[in-house]
Design a protein around this motif. Structure first.
Motif, short mmCIF file in Angstrom:
data_model
loop_
_atom_site.label_atom_id
_atom_site.label_comp_id
_atom_site.label_asym_id
_atom_site.label_seq_id
_atom_site.Cartn_x
_atom_site.Cartn_y
_atom_site.Cartn_z
N ASP A 154 0.81 -1.23 0.00
CA ASP A 154 0.00 0.00 0.00
C ASP A 154 0.84 1.28 0.00
N ILE A 155 2.17 1.14 0.14
CA ILE A 155 3.00 2.35 0.29
C ILE A 155 2.87 3.27 -0.92
N ALA A 156 3.03 2.70 -2.11
CA ALA A 156 3.06 3.54 -3.31
C ALA A 156 1.73 4.28 -3.50
N THR A 157 0.63 3.57 -3.34
CA THR A 157 -0.68 4.22 -3.54
C THR A 157 -0.95 5.25 -2.45
N THR A 158 -0.52 4.95 -1.22
CA THR A 158 -0.75 5.89 -0.12
C THR A 158 0.03 7.18 -0.35
N ILE A 159 1.30 7.04 -0.73
CA ILE A 159 2.11 8.24 -0.95
C ILE A 159 1.58 9.03 -2.13
N LYS A 160 1.14 8.32 -3.16
CA LYS A 160 0.54 8.99 -4.32
C LYS A 160 -0.65 9.85 -3.88
N GLU A 161 -1.54 9.22 -3.10
CA GLU A 161 -2.74 9.95 -2.67
C GLU A 161 -2.37 11.08 -1.71
N ALA A 162 -1.37 10.83 -0.86
CA ALA A 162 -0.95 11.85 0.10
C ALA A 162 -0.49 13.12 -0.62
N PHE A 163 0.32 12.96 -1.64
CA PHE A 163 0.79 14.12 -2.40
C PHE A 163 -0.37 14.81 -3.12
N TYR A 164 -1.28 13.99 -3.65
CA TYR A 164 -2.43 14.57 -4.35
C TYR A 164 -3.29 15.39 -3.38
N LEU A 165 -3.54 14.83 -2.21
CA LEU A 165 -4.35 15.55 -1.21
C LEU A 165 -3.65 16.84 -0.79
N ALA A 166 -2.32 16.74 -0.60
CA ALA A 166 -1.58 17.91 -0.12
C ALA A 166 -1.72 19.08 -1.09
N ARG A 167 -1.65 18.80 -2.40
CA ARG A 167 -1.60 19.93 -3.35
C ARG A 167 -2.94 20.28 -3.96
N SER A 168 -3.94 19.40 -3.87
CA SER A 168 -5.21 19.67 -4.55
C SER A 168 -6.19 20.36 -3.61
N GLY A 169 -7.25 20.90 -4.19
CA GLY A 169 -8.26 21.57 -3.39
C GLY A 169 -7.62 22.68 -2.57
N ARG A 170 -8.00 22.78 -1.31
CA ARG A 170 -7.27 23.68 -0.42
C ARG A 170 -6.05 22.93 0.06
N PRO A 171 -4.85 23.37 -0.30
CA PRO A 171 -3.66 22.59 0.05
C PRO A 171 -3.49 22.47 1.56
N GLY A 172 -2.70 21.50 1.96
CA GLY A 172 -2.45 21.33 3.38
C GLY A 172 -1.49 20.18 3.64
N PRO A 173 -1.14 19.98 4.91
CA PRO A 173 -0.19 18.93 5.26
C PRO A 173 -0.84 17.55 5.34
N VAL A 174 -0.11 16.55 4.89
CA VAL A 174 -0.57 15.17 4.98
C VAL A 174 0.57 14.35 5.58
N LEU A 175 0.24 13.49 6.52
CA LEU A 175 1.26 12.68 7.17
C LEU A 175 1.06 11.21 6.82
N VAL A 176 2.18 10.54 6.52
CA VAL A 176 2.13 9.10 6.25
C VAL A 176 3.04 8.42 7.27
N ASP A 177 2.46 7.61 8.13
CA ASP A 177 3.20 6.91 9.18
C ASP A 177 3.47 5.48 8.71
N ILE A 178 4.73 5.08 8.72
CA ILE A 178 5.08 3.76 8.19
C ILE A 178 5.87 2.97 9.23
#
Lengths: 579, 177
Positions: A154-178
């Protein structure tokens, strides 16, 4: 936070396995690189040793900060200077908790960053393992979203979505704990594709009906005023915004983070609004009959007491976040969408306007107190004079980051910001220590631009250790310490509202020049007006970090000022000030 | 004007979703009266029913903030006249000797069911709307309530789900737009 752990194993090199089978750590690096990120800021530790094992063989340039919080602030500086997503890395436990302030800063200022944190191995989670904290629980309120990854696949898809969430819409911080064991686990690496989620579909294209309503309001207004927030810059809409302002001829004011939404030297740019805003801007707010807000959230430092805010105005509010509409200020016409998309539709709908009488009135609200006071200057260099000299020397083209406090407000008032992405300051959270690490991040992101950071002597003592980072990376950063020997903004409040009870605001410090030299940087001290410009020019000519210690008047206050809880119309005008 | 609203949330069934919703309500100072979570008719989608007090601006703001959570798919502000809003209560009532028959008889007036009995008490299950339950509990207090649990409200709109969006107020994620 470096700690070793007996379970640490060196991630095996790829030659032992097929080319497509990678460790979680290697996949993490690949996934970050796939987002176009080349620079990450971080600090190693036990839970992320496997990740750090993979970094040297990746295409990532890792910048070692001296404290995880400053990794986060550097990522913020990088993101704000480049418009790309900033990325920072910390280990579990204290490493992760040290990121919390940076995440909160990015949350309040809508900055796109992704934080990767290590977590203890899964069997230890929930058992109070060494350096275990529930970082997804802790950061829930200060992230746009966060994840814990329980499967290496799930790492690749999670990081992909994390970056997308961070920059899209109203941008903001996203944390991925591994968790550490997930970094070590192996699987076939398949570059991730973004899967759209039904529950996350930010509205970027506005409703045309709302756009026309806004255009109608603008056509009818006698004394319209535009206010620009960070949203204009986050949307990359500076050019489109300037076009609208020029077409309508409507005077424009800025929030602290909106400075640079258009060139502040533009004749239609009136100045900054709010607690330490320019007099003209706050006076215009009082008199306007229509306020058109582009991408600001009506923060209390910008609005003052809401009951007295823009008392005669109907409000158009353009924002990508629908929750901001009506949150603080009653809105006549909401327009939800990305500012750039809104402007594409709105500008053709508005008519060219002439507001010369209104503009003349606003110009008349200019503060005239200063000139006389300037004749009677103390021997110390005036803080705002230093700011003006820096702006002048750099032609308003340098990236300037600030710390938080008086120097920040002087900089906001006097720099004259030309480009939005070259004014980097901590607005919403007001994080002291922000100045130097954000300058490190900004310089990493824009090595082609001159970078200055303006800091107080208090703030510098919070994050001054980042001088080491700047030296290690050999970064051309010029540091201007506005050194008044006080925690100046608090002292100012104590001066004005607490009967000069200067409680715990006198702050000593090291010899900053010697300190700079001890770090391998250059130090310059300035004590007189005449030394200001030569010191600035010398700093600009020297390679590597240069620190200038500007020793200034200890008790200078920032004016104008709107007292906390007062309306913007009730400005304390002060003895010495200038617009 | 402040009143009680019933919000229905359809959320992705992921670990931690309840925590995200409750944490949001707490940090933004919304007053939750009751909250329930369970499966919905769709696989992978949970349904939450939240009762909260506030004026219409508060409720609208709550809805918009909830939409910002990644897992929240839909928020519906159920109008009381268009929905069945029910709650389950289990109550253990003192009922010794001759009183026992009276307690059981009173319970039957409300269509409540006796689940269990001991020499000194009976346990009664009752479900219904707010008013019915309050009325029932008023009667039971006469005998003495030893222990009680309420499930929190669950709610469904009366009309077919296809018309749900029109008949009830699905909170618009685009604000007053």
């Amino acid at each position: 936070m470096v700690a070793t752990d007996p379970t640490t194993q060196r991630a095996e090199a790829t030659q032992h396995t097929g080319p497509e089978v990678l460790t979680g750590a290697q996949i993490t690096c690949r996934a970050i690189e796939a987002e176009g990120v080349t620079t990450v800021f971080g600090y190693p530790g036990g839970a992320v040793i496997p990740l750090y094992d993979a970094i040297p063989d990746s295409g990532l340039h890792h910048v070692l900060t001296r404290f995880e919080q400053w990794s986060g602030m550097a990522a913020i500086g990088y993101a704000r200077a480049t418009g790309k997503v900033g990325c920072c890395i910390a280990t579990s436990g204290p490493g992760a908790t040290n990121l919390v302030t940076a995440l909160a800063d990015a949350m309040l200022d809508s900055v796109p960053i992704v934080a990767i944190t290590g977590q203890v191995i899964e069997p230890l989670i929930g058992r109070d393992g060494f350096q275990e904290v529930d970082i997804t629980g802790i950061t829930l309120p200060v992230t746009k979203h966060n994840y814990i990854v329980h499967n290496v696949a799930d790492i690749a898809t999670t990081i992909k979505e994390a970056f997308y969430l961070a920059r899209s819409g109203r941008p903001g911080p996203v944390l991925v704990d591994i968790p550490k064991n997930i970094f070590v686990a192996k699987t076939e690496y398949i570059p991730a594709k973004l899967t759209p989620r039904k529950s996350y579909q930010p509205t970027t294209i506005p409703n045309m009906r709302q756009v026309r309503l806004a255009a109608d309001e603008i056509a009818q207004a006698k004394r319209p005023l535009i206010m620009a927030g960070h949203g204009v810059i986050l949307s990359g809409a500076e050019a489109e915004f300037t076009e609208l302002v020029e077409k309508t001829g409507i005077p424009t004011i800025f929030t602290l983070l909106g400075l640079g939404a258009m060139d502040e030297m533009h004749p239609l740019a009136i100045g900054m609004m709010g607690m330490h805003g320019h007099r003209r801007a706050n006076r215009a707010l009082d008199e306007c009959d229509l306020l058109i807000n582009f991408g600001a959230r009506f923060d209390d430092r910008a609005t003052g007491n809401l009951s007295g805010f823009a008392p005669n105005a109907r409000v158009i509010h353009v924002d990508i976040d629908p929750a901001e509409i009506g949150k603080n200020v009653k809105t006549a016409v909401p327009v939800v969408g990305d500012i750039k998309e809104v402007l594409k539709l709105l500008t053709p709908e508005v008519k060219a306007g002439d507001h010369s009488a209104w503009r003349t009135w606003i110009e008349g609200q200019h503060n005239r107190v200063l000139r006389a006071a300037l004749e009677d200057r103390p021997a110390w260099p005036e803080p705002y004079a230093i700011i003006k000299e820096i702006a002048d020397a750099t032609g308003h083209e340098a990236i300037v980051t600030t710390d938080v406090g008086q120097h920040q407000m002087w900089a906001a008032q006097h720099l004259g910001v030309k480009h939005g992405k070259r004014w980097i300051t901590s607005g919403g959270l007001g994080t002291m220590g922000f100045g130097l690490p954000s300058a490190v991040g900004a310089k990493m992101g824009r090595p082609d631009l001159e970078v200055w950071t303006i800091i107080g002597d208090g703030g510098f003592q919070m994050s001054g250790t980042e001088l080491a980072t700047a030296v290690q990376e050999n970064l051309d950063i010029n540091i201007a310490i506005i050194n008044n020997g006080y925690l100046g903004m608090v002292r100012q409040w104590q001066d004005l509202f607490h009967a000069r009870n200067y409680s715990e605001v006198a702050i000593s410090g090291p010899d900053f020049v010697k300190l700079a030299e001890a770090y391998g940087a250059t130090g310059i001290r300035v004590r007189t007006d005449a030394e200001i410009r030569p010191a600035i020019e010398k700093a600009r000519s020297i390679k590597g970090p240069v620190l200038i210690d500007f020793v200034v008047e200890p008790e200078a206050n920032v004016y104008p000022m709107v007292a906390p809880g007062a309306s913007n119309s009730q400005m304390i005008e002060g003895r010495k000030e200038e617009e | 004007m402040e009143s009680t609203h019933t919000l229905v949330l359809l959320v992705e069934d992921h670990p931690g979703v309840l925590n995200r919703v409750v944490s949001l309500m707490r940090r933004r100072s919304f007053n939750i009266d009751s909250i329930t979570v369970g499966h919905s008719e769709q696989v992978g989608v949970s349904r939450m029913t939240i009762q909260l007090r506030g004026n219409s601006e508060d409720i609208e703001q709550a809805g918009k903030q909830l939409y910002k959570l990644l897992e929240v798919v839909k928020v519906i502000d159920l109008q009381p006249n268009e929905a069945m809003i029910r709650e389950l209560v289990l109550v253990k009532v003192a009922a010794k000797g001759a009183v026992r028959a009276e307690v059981v008889q009173t319970a039957s007036i409300y269509g409540a069911r006796v689940l269990d009995a001991t020499p000194s008490s009976v346990m009664i299950e009752m479900s219904g709307g707010e008013e019915e339950i309050e009325s029932f509990l008023t009667m039971m207090r006469i005998y003495g309530i030893r222990e009680m649990v309420r499930s929190g409200k669950v709610a469904l709109p009366r009309v077919l789900s296809k018309k749900t969006d029109r008949q009830t107020r699905q909170m618009n994620p685009l604000a007053a737009d």
